[in-house]
Design an enzyme around this catalytic site. Structure first.
Site: not given
Ligand code: G3P
Length: 219
Positions: A84
């Protein structure tokens, strides 16, 4: 649509994997920190063996050379490892270098259709638009996803659309209706996907009727 868990918590990942619906996993440094992970490589190896599909593991370097070096090391952890990378110029360069070596790459922190166009051109395996964070900032995350779908369709890009930053079951439904390849969900959202109050009341009624009737057990 494939369902991934967005987590670095081994118990959550193990539980979701036991439900028979899990296709992969995404992690990030925030999720690792939230779970008190200090040795990320060791946790990453355990996640790779628990999950029956791709697992995204994020680099920490921000320069091309460092990202590429870390990406090669992460890819060696398992056949299902996906590197990633952040969507920056350095990230695009590392994406091209890693995909040229046949390493799968997930380009993260995507907030616009133009960023998604660039990551597809750099050969990314996955693009991760952060829908929830766009919504949080007063934008329409789904509109960005729809634009990405249209652009990828226009030119036949093979990069898979991974709907990320999921906040609710509604997001998962919207991802599926738009035809996204994957939605990555926190454990709490995965749990909610199966729940419906009518299922619960319906089941209680079946069981109480069964008890009243005196029917024998099936086996
Ligand atoms: O893994 C990346 C993403 O899904 C992060 O989500 O909830 O931190 O905005 P969030």
């Amino acid at each position: 649509m494939k369902l991934f868990i967005d987590s670095a918590n081994l118990e959550e990942i193990k539980t979701a994997a036991s439900w028979g619906i899990l296709d992969g996993c995404t992690t990030n440094p925030t999720l690792a920190a939230k779970n008190g992970v200090t040795d990320f490589l060791s946790i990453a190896k355990q996640i790779l063996s628990l999950v029956p599909g791709p697992v995204s593991l994020e680099v920490l370097s921000q320069d091309y050379a460092g990202m590429t070096r870390e990406g090669i090391a992460l890819a060696k952890l398992g056949k299902n490892a996906v590197v990633k990378l952040p969507t920056t110029i350095e990230g695009l360069k590392a994406c091209r270098a890693l995909t040229n070596k046949k390493i799968s790459v997930n380009m993260t922190l995507v907030f616009s259709a133009l960023q998604a166009l660039l990551v597809a051109k750099a050969g990314a395996t996955y693009v991760s638009p952060f829908v929830g964070r766009l919504d949080d900032a007063g934008h329409d995350g789904n509109e960005v996803v729809q634009e990405i779908i249209e652009i990828y369709d226009n030119y036949g890009f093979k990069t898979k659309i991974l709907y990320a930053s999921v906040r609710s079951p509604l997001h998962v439904k919207q991802a599926a209706l738009m035809g996204c390849d994957i939605a990555t969900c926190p454990f709490s959202v995965l749990e909610k996907l199966v729940q419906h109050p009518l299922t619960d009341t319906g089941l209680s009624k079946f069981l109480s009727d069964w008890k009243k009737s005196g029917l024998k057990p099936l086996v």
